[in-house]
Scaffold this active site. Structure first.
Site, PDB file in Angstrom:
ATOM      1  N   ALA A 279       0.793  -1.227   0.000  1.00 57.41           N
ATOM      2  CA  ALA A 279       0.000   0.000   0.000  1.00 57.41           C
ATOM      3  C   ALA A 279       0.837   1.295   0.000  1.00 57.41           C
ATOM      4  CB  ALA A 279      -0.962  -0.042   1.190  1.00 57.41           C
TER       5      ALA A 279
ATOM      6  N   ASP B 220      -4.096  -2.657   3.873  1.00 58.22           N
ATOM      7  CA  ASP B 220      -4.244  -1.892   2.632  1.00 58.22           C
ATOM      8  C   ASP B 220      -5.217  -0.741   2.801  1.00 58.22           C
ATOM      9  OD1 ASP B 220      -3.311  -4.732   1.667  1.00 58.22           O
ATOM     10  OD2 ASP B 220      -2.752  -3.224   0.183  1.00 58.22           O
TER      11      ASP B 220
ATOM     12  N   ASN C   8      -6.769  -6.354   4.186  1.00 58.56           N
ATOM     13  CA  ASN C   8      -5.362  -6.679   3.918  1.00 58.56           C
ATOM     14  C   ASN C   8      -5.327  -7.911   3.019  1.00 58.56           C
ATOM     15  OD1 ASN C   8      -2.497  -6.206   4.352  1.00 58.56           O
ATOM     16  ND2 ASN C   8      -2.492  -8.075   5.562  1.00 58.56           N
TER      17      ASN C   8
HETATM   18  O1  MRU Z   1      -1.152  -7.149  -3.435  1.00 60.56           O
HETATM   19  P1  MRU Z   1      -0.062  -6.511  -2.624  1.00 60.56           P
HETATM   20  O2  MRU Z   1       1.202  -7.289  -2.611  1.00 60.56           O
HETATM   21  O3  MRU Z   1       0.144  -5.062  -3.004  1.00 60.56           O
HETATM   22  O4  MRU Z   1      -0.652  -6.529  -1.144  1.00 60.56           O
HETATM   23  C1  MRU Z   1       0.121  -6.050  -0.093  1.00 60.56           C
HETATM   24  C2  MRU Z   1      -0.497  -6.222   1.235  1.00 60.56           C
HETATM   25  O5  MRU Z   1      -1.582  -6.730   1.371  1.00 60.56           O
HETATM   26  C3  MRU Z   1       0.244  -5.658   2.407  1.00 60.56           C
HETATM   27  O6  MRU Z   1       0.013  -6.412   3.563  1.00 60.56           O
HETATM   28  C4  MRU Z   1      -0.238  -4.220   2.656  1.00 60.56           C
HETATM   29  O7  MRU Z   1      -0.209  -3.495   1.481  1.00 60.56           O
HETATM   30  C5  MRU Z   1       0.566  -3.537   3.687  1.00 60.56           C
HETATM   31  S1  MRU Z   1       2.148  -3.123   3.082  1.00 60.56           S
HETATM   32  C6  MRU Z   1       2.952  -2.183   4.225  1.00 60.56           C
END
Ligand code: MRU
Length: 351
Positions: A52, A243, A253
């Site tokens: 995110a 997220d 998330n």
């Molecule tokens: O699909 P992604 O890899 O972008 O998803 C990432 C996540 O779900 C993380 O846990 C979230 O973005 C937190 S990152 C600090």
């Protein structure tokens, strides 16, 4: 000092984004030079840049780069270009709010410079994107410091994490992994279990890679091992990122997070979410109002190449899930550790 990778940064000449292509990890460390918003949008959509906070940072930088290429336009056309580029970047991934938060911050700055020339606006936007990157780095550190206080003081601490909420997902040392990096720097005994995170394997490809590189004791487990690990008493706490966090504390998330929260509750294990305040979306009262991205079924059927299901298998592929606030022990933010009732705690933290 513990070292961690830089997911997103300016290229040395300041005229491009320099990103670590996360689709190539752990096999190859390939850095990409992205000069246009179109290239940045493709990198976000294809998850070369992901997580995110990193998505928000990349979008802000991509917007600044694109506008710097168009300072020769007349003011009305330049403003139109700004809106179109925001649209292009916003249209990449729907769930993580940091993307929209960062673009809105850039747009607001541009709007406040109503009478300025395109050159001045572009220059200020470049500065704002740099500020978003720097601030995220600082927020990660503060999350780490607040999170560190939640670790049991004695013995080897077993931490289960999911997906990748580390340096690769942010502008700094990560969110969920920030307390881990700080604990490691203090020589505390810690064992991290990283769930592999099907289907895109951010846990095995990214979390294990970055923690190993930092000398952290990390053990990879298939996602299906989580319950057994808890039953065996190997997990003292679960620590994941977010997220988007709704105003009532519901957390969206990576897919698989919710089942970990249910398991943790069953086993009486604290379940912590770590996120910067830029991941909170007060405009959404409850988690079910948060859009959940669905990914290409091929990511499930074929993963990174090999067919692992019949080629025509029907697939449901949500990229994220919703963990209700009542399953969350605390939310660790850059502004402190928030405890239930979350609606009030979140309001207070954001004031
Ligand atoms: O699909 P992604 O890899 O972008 O998803 C990432 C996540 O779900 C993380 O846990 C979230 O973005 C937190 S990152 C600090």
């Amino acid at each position: 000092m513990t070292s961690y990778p830089e997911a997103v940064r300016w290229a040395d000449d300041g005229r491009a984004l320099d990103v670590l292509d996360q689709t190539r990890l752990p096999e190859a460390e390939v850095r990409l030079r992205l000069e246009t918003a179109e290239q940045v949008a493709e990198a976000i959509r294809a998850m070369r840049v992901r997580g995110a906070p990193a998505i928000g940072i990349a979008a802000a930088m991509g917007l600044a780069l694109e506008l710097a290429r168009h300072t020769g336009l007349a003011l009305p056309e330049f403003r139109l270009k700004l809106e179109q580029t925001c649209g292009l970047l916003a249209d990449t991934r729907p769930t993580a709010v940091n993307l929209f938060w960062a673009l809105e911050r850039m747009r607001r700055l541009a709007a406040s410079l109503e009478d300025s020339s395109p050159g001045v606006v572009a220059c200020r936007l470049h500065g704002e994107a740099s500020a978003i990157l720097q601030e995220d780095r600082a927020m990660c550190r503060r999350i780490g410091q607040h999170g560190l206080a939640l670790l049991p003081p004695e013995g080897v601490v077993g931490v289960l994490t999911h997906c990748n909420a580390g340096a690769l997902a942010t502008g700094g040392m990560g969110t969920a992994l920030a307390p881990v990096y700080l604990a490691r720097a203090q020589g505390r005994a810690l064992r991290v279990y990283a769930g592999e995170t099907r289907p895109m394997l951010q846990g095995s490809r990214l979390t294990v890679w970055e923690l190993q590189r930092a000398g952290v004791d990390v053990t990879l487990v298939a996602d299906t091992v989580a319950g057994f690990l808890m039953q065996q008493g190997r997990v003292n706490l679960v620590l994941v990122g977010a997220d988007r966090i709704a105003a009532n504390g519901d957390v969206v998330n990576k897919i698989g997070t919710y089942q970990l929260a249910v398991l943790a509750r069953h086993h009486g294990i604290p379940f912590y979410v770590a996120a910067p305040t830029s991941s909170v979306d007060c405009a959404v009262p409850e988690g079910r109002g948060i859009p959940i991205e669905e990914r290409d079924p091929e990511e499930v059927r074929r993963g990174f190449g090999r067919l692992t299901a019949p080629a025509d298998a029907q697939v449901y592929a949500p990229a994220f899930d919703l963990t209700p606030a009542e399953l969350i022990t605390a939310i660790v933010t850059d502004r402190g550790v928030l405890r239930p009732p979350y609606a009030a705690a979140i309001r207070e933290a954001l004031e």
